[in-house]
Write a protein that holds these residues in place. Structure first.
Motif, PDB file in Angstrom:
ATOM      1  N   LYS A 175      21.476  53.169 -18.069  1.00 10.94           N
ATOM      2  CA  LYS A 175      21.278  54.141 -19.251  1.00 10.94           C
ATOM      3  C   LYS A 175      22.012  53.346 -20.244  1.00 10.94           C
ATOM      4  N   GLU A 192      17.700  62.728 -24.186  1.00  8.04           N
ATOM      5  CA  GLU A 192      17.342  61.263 -23.282  1.00  8.04           C
ATOM      6  C   GLU A 192      15.913  61.101 -22.568  1.00  8.04           C
ATOM      7  N   ASP A 242      12.430  59.227 -20.326  1.00 10.67           N
ATOM      8  CA  ASP A 242      12.873  58.929 -18.673  1.00 10.67           C
ATOM      9  C   ASP A 242      11.808  57.224 -18.762  1.00 10.67           C
ATOM     10  N   ARG A 248      16.327  56.595 -19.557  1.00  7.33           N
ATOM     11  CA  ARG A 248      17.395  56.401 -18.307  1.00  7.33           C
ATOM     12  C   ARG A 248      16.535  55.374 -17.404  1.00  7.33           C
ATOM     13  N   ASP A 249      17.100  54.732 -16.180  1.00  2.00           N
ATOM     14  CA  ASP A 249      16.668  54.043 -15.499  1.00  2.00           C
ATOM     15  C   ASP A 249      16.195  53.059 -16.526  1.00  2.00           C
TER      16      ASP A 249
END
Length: 429
Positions: free
Chosen positions: A2, A376, A378, A403-404
């Motif tokens: 993250k 948060e 994606d 994220r990712d």
């Protein structure tokens, strides 16, 4: 991984631009298709270019790298009879090497990213190769793709340009090595014409002659040509630098990016023009872009097809502009690592941006006061989405968690390091 992007008011410092991924992969391919030893100066290091390195080795090229020099001894039109190739998540590498694989008897491109590259279609290139006496087994145009080659033939070849120009570039690299002459006819509206210009530039440097119609709708390629082994110098990368420039544009900044040629044929050089049109104070001289941002931006309208890989970063800047911005002719963004229109805009809305989509447009109703953030979001496994969302996070009131975020390494492994070096507050966990 993250990336926690905190609000950052000021950026200041100097960055050496990353080497161009697009030119690195094209020069590497030209070197591999030559017989003899070529040298690349300042080649890019990213997941995409490393995928090209790995696959060229598997196909029989010899690579030796030391410092900023990469030496490649090519295999010409006689690649090794490899059974499998793994391009990871690199769509351009897959498409370029599908044509090279037509010289191999039987090779399968495996699917290791089913949620990203594995979802992307390659029907148009498959159809073109099948016209050339190449048998192909595939999963409705998607990976895994098995190519039974060994005896591809030239002649009249039709290829669609509607989804990607990479299909055309792939054929342009391969057809000079055929016994027969070829005429390539592009059907539909060719996307990313500027990138085809990069391919033609590299081919010319490699000693390959191609006759191209002014509108890039037809190409005549003589067969029985040979790639020339020689030295290439890779220029700085505009697509990755566009995100750094956008970050400087939306903050109070004094940022210089080096190694960005004013005369580059990279379409994403237009990012400088877009930011100028937004009213960003900047200069571009002696390969240095100097941005002195004051956070005040105005809306713009641009045809995004000429600078595809910089559109998301420019949209991120437009989120904070006064007025409504429009980026049109960008449908091909839907066929990248993710749907870079629907997926990206969904995340921007979570952050508080006011955006809307059409089939081939992104419309941004700017918020000069900033966006809320505090959520948060994606990344959809997409390096360009990650970089663009980080720009929005810098100007948000509560920051963003992406994220990712490790997928940024696909094209720009040092991205967060470079942003942090000029003052961005980013934590990786």
């Amino acid at each position: 991984m993250k990336a926690i992007v905190h609000p950052t008011n000021e950026l200041k410092g100097e960055i050496q631009a990353l080497s161009s991924k697009n030119y690195t992969t094209r020069y590497m391919l030209a070197a591999a298709l030559a017989q003899g030893e070529s040298t690349l100066l300042y080649p890019a290091h990213s997941e995409d270019s490393d995928a090209m390195r790995r696959c060229l080795r598997d196909l029989g090229a010899e690579l030796h790298e030391e410092g900023h020099r990469l030496q490649i001894r090519g295999f010409g039109r006689n690649p090794a009879p490899v059974q499998q190739l793994n391009v990871s998540n690199a769509g351009a590498v897959l498409r370029f090497l599908m044509s090279v694989a037509a010289f191999c008897p039987d090779v399968t491109f495996v699917n290791t990213y089913p949620d990203s590259l594995g979802k992307r279609p390659h029907d148009d290139l498959i159809d073109a190769l099948q016209q050339m006496n190449v048998k192909i087994e595939h999963n409705n145009g998607k990976l895994p793709i098995r190519i039974f080659g060994g005896a591809p033939k030239g002649g009249h070849i039709r290829v669609s340009g509607e989804v990607s120009s990479q299909y055309l570039s792939s054929l342009l690299f391969m057809t000079p090595l055929l016994e027969e002459d070829s005429e390539i006819e592009v059907t539909g509206d060719l996307k990313s014409k500027v990138v085809v210009g990069q391919t033609l530039e590299v081919l010319e440097q490699a000693g390959i002659q191609v006759e191209a119609a002014a509108d890039l709708s037809r190409f005549r390629v003589a067969g029985r040509q040979s790639y020339r082994a020689q030295q290439y110098a890779v220029q700085g990368d505009y697509p990755g630098s566009a995100a750094i420039l956008a970050a400087a544009a939306v903050t109070r900044s004094d940022v210089k990016l080096h190694r960005l040629s004013e005369t580059s044929k990279q379409g994403e050089r237009a990012a400088v023009d877009v930011l100028r049109a937004m009213g960003v104070p900047l200069t571009h001289e002696q390969q240095i872009v100097h941005v002195q941002g004051n956070t005040r931006l105005k809306a713009v309208e641009f045809d995004g097809d000429a600078f595809t890989d910089a559109v998301l970063a420019m949209v991120a800047a437009a989120v904070f502009a006064e007025g409504t911005s429009r980026f049109y002719n960008v449908e091909n963004l839907r066929y990248k690592e993710c749907d870079r229109i629907t997926d990206y805009l969904r995340e921007l809305k979570k952050a508080g941006a006011d955006v809307e989509e059409r089939q081939d447009e992104i419309i941004v109703h700017g918020k000069p006061e900033g966006v809320e953030g505090g959520v948060e979001i994606d990344a959809h496994y997409d390096h360009r989405v990650i970089m663009a969302l980080s720009v929005v996070g810098l100007r948000s009131r509560k920051g963003l968690v992406i994220r990712d975020a490790h997928h940024v390494a696909k094209s720009y492994p040092q991205y967060f390091e470079h942003l942090s070096s000029i003052g961005a507050r980013i934590e990786l966990e």
